[in-house]
Design an enzyme around this catalytic site. Structure first.
Site, mmCIF file in Angstrom:
data_model
loop_
_atom_site.group_PDB
_atom_site.id
_atom_site.type_symbol
_atom_site.label_atom_id
_atom_site.label_comp_id
_atom_site.label_asym_id
_atom_site.label_seq_id
_atom_site.Cartn_x
_atom_site.Cartn_y
_atom_site.Cartn_z
ATOM 1 N N ASP A 194 36.488 32.763 33.820
ATOM 2 C CA ASP A 194 37.844 33.325 33.971
ATOM 3 C C ASP A 194 37.341 34.793 34.394
ATOM 4 O OD1 ASP A 194 40.042 34.628 33.723
ATOM 5 O OD2 ASP A 194 40.437 33.947 31.614
ATOM 6 N N LYS A 229 39.620 43.601 39.947
ATOM 7 C CA LYS A 229 40.199 42.475 40.633
ATOM 8 C C LYS A 229 41.447 42.949 41.579
ATOM 9 C CE LYS A 229 41.788 38.015 38.733
ATOM 10 N NZ LYS A 229 42.109 37.317 37.571
ATOM 11 N N GLU A 274 44.522 29.750 37.534
ATOM 12 C CA GLU A 274 44.637 30.057 36.426
ATOM 13 C C GLU A 274 45.739 29.126 35.727
ATOM 14 O OE1 GLU A 274 42.972 34.476 37.039
ATOM 15 O OE2 GLU A 274 45.064 34.129 36.341
ATOM 16 N N ASP A 316 51.757 33.001 32.926
ATOM 17 C CA ASP A 316 50.523 33.656 32.826
ATOM 18 C C ASP A 316 50.663 35.126 33.056
ATOM 19 O OD1 ASP A 316 47.907 34.725 32.839
ATOM 20 O OD2 ASP A 316 47.262 33.164 34.142
#
Lengths: 632, 186
Positions: A25, A86, A185, A207
């Protein structure tokens, strides 16, 4: 890794060896690595016992620090300490200047489309920074498990566009990790909860991570996960929560200048700990001491709710849209899986439960749930569970289109189409004798080119000159299972394959990646050679293994004696060269074996499909009144 | 079952009779069964050639499923199997009553869009009503298509699909407006 396998003749060789595969992850704030050991899935800790690796990279003079060690420098040396990288993945400099105004780095002037951050150790791209995080996780896994890594499933937000996915894959390549699959994800989270076994129905995965929000609507049916729709916001997450709290905090404390990165980060950290503490307590005291200003006060849940309400509402708006895209209602949702550290915030849980009118799944640590699911999928993809029924069917999150006259976008593949998918589009020439044309590919839902994201520009060249409008150039847009675009083109009248010259708008070219690989200290000349050799040897093993197990199953049904012999010869030649040190001959051995197997492989694929449908025709149609012959 | 999957008829591929009436549950079941055989995840450690084949086959099966599931795409596909031209781009003539109806609907949509800015009435509820009407009309057109298709009156069937496409477009516009209004409310 055991390179020699011993098996009884005719027996499948696949079940004997456990391959080390991990789920990663790669998060905005934290990253994790997990794996399946003796049937149990675990996230792996570092030497100090911590599972979460802060996604922070610090470029000190001559060494690179990753994780908590790097985080310690984030206040004292912010320009050389890269956090939330990211958010920069697959982004151009213009995106960064407009979207992420609160980014804190200096960017170098560069010819490349990929922005590079100025650091003490030179200019680095987001891809290289991410690669450092991946390398750290890879080392952690190999140390913990005492074996070499076969491959990894790396998760990305479902909302990631092509450029962001490609950047993630490039980072893995730099870190020398074989990507078994890029997995969304939310899908990983649903897998972690074991929702594949036994459950049927529609679920939502909410999420809310550090930097991104994703909502996905999934249908589960006998081990198959089908993503019906995804939506979200690639620039909304817990960092924005912290930002809101920090703004309030600085206003309360009378600090109006947040331009100093060190001051800003100190306040952001204070905001974050207040937010986290409010998950446990009704109210928390704050003692702020930065830039010569001391402020003591408190924040309670009520205040937090007031600050965060607009942001949480934004997420629910995306939820409503995703439901509409999936053509389901709130009431159809049987469960909501909660993912990401920001779902610990109580107001988030309250509002989500109210919106979906159903129970929330919060049993697994929301920080670990994605890595856990990725590890389960990695275990399946690496071939450790050959009988597993689990299958993840995914969709493309954003429409793909091309630029047409007047700056408009014509959609070629619509969002939420199941992938892999291929669509062909015919083009023609507008000038006599024209032998090349430019195609501009975009991703997004809006009609204007300027409102969509530029993915790539293609030059199609080399088709024969004809009068205007006579050429028929068929461009095929293929999106693979990772959601990545591959383009091919062909002039239909002449059959000439036009060459496609891809210039990714915000990606690294192959040359840039090669250079980075060569430049990195870990890949000096000798290393490059032994790495390539090892790769080819492993590849040869893989090909042989796959072939042997296939032959054991259906060689007799699908191959004539002559064909069998041809394959056996090519197989033997590969066996002879594979342990040698000549990379080229191993490579050509593999190629020749694959060529010899071409028809066989195609026949197997067809035969599998036929047997799947034949099975259905027996159990379903026998007592059906319809007269259907599935074998026809 | 066809020998060459990549050139197969979608109905045959899914073991279904060539008909506008399809059992969507069966489409879904067969889709899953096929995916379990061909999906790239089943070939994660296979040769590049197998990976490529797997991607091609899965793409084809995905397209087949999308076509069979969608009432407009399914109708167009049936006409294509009958070798009818299904490119409507250059056709401008159409049943006048139908066009009038379309215009009215567009005006209502525009009214709702205007209202939203003035905050009068409940635009979302009105859109809800409009969406239901569009759905009902769409269902009538599907039935019309099916009757014509079964009777072998393919030109009529073709006309029904053209109309059906209008309804699909209207539905999309309604959804976009709903989304815009919701965005504005937030």
């Amino acid at each position: 890794m055991a390179l020699i396998q011993i098996a009884e003749p005719g027996q499948s060789t696949t079940a004997h060896q456990h391959r080390l595969a991990v789920g990663i992850d790669l998060g905005t704030t934290n990253s994790l690595v997990a794996t399946v050991r003796s049937g149990e899935v675990d996230t792996l800790p570092d030497a100090d016992g911590s599972h979460l690796l802060p996604s922070v990279v610090h470029y000190a003079g001559n060494e690179i620090l990753v994780g908590s060690a790097a985080l310690q420098h984030s206040v004292s040396d912010p320009l050389n300490t890269i956090v939330s990288v990211k958010r920069l993945m697959g982004r151009g400099i213009d995106d960064i200047n407009t979207d992420d105004a609160h980014h804190l780095y200096e960017f170098a002037e560069t010819d490349s489309s990929v922005p590079r951050i100025k650091t003490r150790a030179g200019n680095v791209s987001a891809i290289e920074v991410s690669a450092e995080i991946l390398k750290t996780l890879k080392r952690r896994a190999e140390n913990a498990l005492g074996d070499e890594l076969t491959g990894a499933v790396i998760t990305v937000p479902a909302y990631f566009d092509d450029a962001q996915r490609q950047a993630t894959k490039d980072a893995a390549r730099l870190a020398d990790i074989k990507v078994l699959r890029l997995l969304n994800e939310p899908t990983a989270a649903a897998v972690a909860y074991g929702l594949d076994s036994g459950n049927e129905g529609v679920i939502a995965v909410y999420d809310l991570g550090g930097g991104t929000f994703d909502i996905s609507i999934l249908r589960l049916n006998k081990g198959v996960f089908e993503v019906l729709a995804t939506g979200g916001n690639s620039s909304l997450g817990g960092d924005d929560f912290d930002h809101e709290i920090a703004l309030w905090l600085s206003a309360e404390a009378g600090i109006d200048d947040l331009r100093d990165p060190a001051v800003k980060r100190a306040i952001m950290q204070q905001a974050r700990s207040a937010k986290e503490a409010l998950a446990e307590h009704e109210s928390v005291d704050i003692d702020l001491d930065v830039a010569g200003t001391r402020w003591q006060g408190a924040i309670d849940r009520e205040k937090l709710k007031e600050l965060l309400l607009p942001l949480v509402k934004k997420t629910l708006m995306s939820c409503r849209r995703a439901l509409r895209d999936a053509e389901v209602e709130n009431q159809d949702i049987s469960e909501v899986v909660m993912v990401g550290g920001s779902t610990r915030v109580l107001i988030v849980r309250e509002m989500v439960a109210e919106f979906f009118e159903c129970e929330l799944l919060t049993g697994i640590d929301p920080d670990k749930v994605v890595a856990t699911g990725a590890a389960l999928q990695a275990d399946v993809l690496a071939g450790n569970k050959p009988d597993d029924e689990m299958l993840l069917l995914d969709v493309i999150p954003l429409s793909l289109g091309i630029e047409t006259m007047g700056g408009l976008v014509e959609k070629i593949i619509h969002r939420n189409t199941a992938i892999p998918v291929a669509k062909a589009q015919d083009f023609t020439t507008y000038k006599d004798g024209q032998t090349a044309m430019a195609v501009h590919v975009l991703q997004g839902e809006r009609e204007l080119v300027s409102d969509c994201r530029s993915l790539a520009r293609f030059e199609l060249r080399g088709f024969p000159p004809q009068v205007a409008g006579a050429a028929r150039i068929r461009v095929t847009f293929q999106v693979d299972a990772d959601g990545l675009l591959i383009v091919s083109a062909r002039e239909e009248n002449s059959g000439v394959e036009a060459s496609v010259d891809v210039k990714p708008s915000y990606g690294l070219s192959d040359n840039e990646i090669e250079t980075m690989l060569r430049d990195s200290i870990e890949h000096a000349e000798d290393d490059m050679h032994s790495r390539s050799l090892r790769e080819q040897q492993v590849e040869a093993e893989r090909v042989l293994e796959a072939l042997d197990s296939a032959l054991a199953v259906d060689a007799d049904q699908l191959l004539s004696a002559e064909e069998k012999e041809k394959i056996a010869d090519a197989r033997q030649r590969l066996v002879e060269v594979k342990s040698g040190a000549d990379i080229d001959s191993i490579e050509s051995g593999i190629k020749q074996l694959e060529a010899a197997c071409e028809d066989y492989v195609a026949r197997r694929m067809n035969s599998n499909i036929r047997s799947a449908m034949a099975g259905h025709s027996i159990d379903e149609y026998s007592d059906s009144t319809e007269n259907v012959d599935a074998e026809s | 079952m066809p020998q060459d999957i990549l050139n197969s008829n979608f109905f045959e591929l899914f073991g279904l009779p060539v008909s506008y009436d399809v059992d969507l549950n069966k489409v879904q079941q067969h889709y899953m069964a096929l995916q379990k055989q061909v999906h790239p995840d089943k070939f994660a450690s296979a040769s590049d050639q197998e990976k490529r084949l797997s991607m091609q086959h899965t793409s084809w099966i995905n397209e087949a499923q999308a076509t069979l599931k969608d009432p407009v795409l399914r109708a167009l596909y049936l006409l294509k199997l009958k070798d009818l031209d299904i490119n409507f781009d250059n056709e401008t003539t159409m049943d006048a009553a139908f066009l009038m109806h379309q215009l009215e609907m567009r005006e209502r949509l525009e009214d709702i869009r205007q209202k939203d800015t003035k905050h009068e009435g409940d635009p979302l509820a009105e859109l809800e009503t409009l969406a239901k009407e569009v759905k009902t009309s769409g269902e009538e057109m599907m039935a019309g298509f099916n009757n014509s298709y079964q009777a072998g009156e393919l030109d009529d069937a073709r006309e029904w699909v053209r109309k059906l496409q209008f309804m699909q477009k209207a539905k999309k516009e309604i959804n976009t407006l709903i989304a815009d209004i919701e965005d504005a409310l937030m």
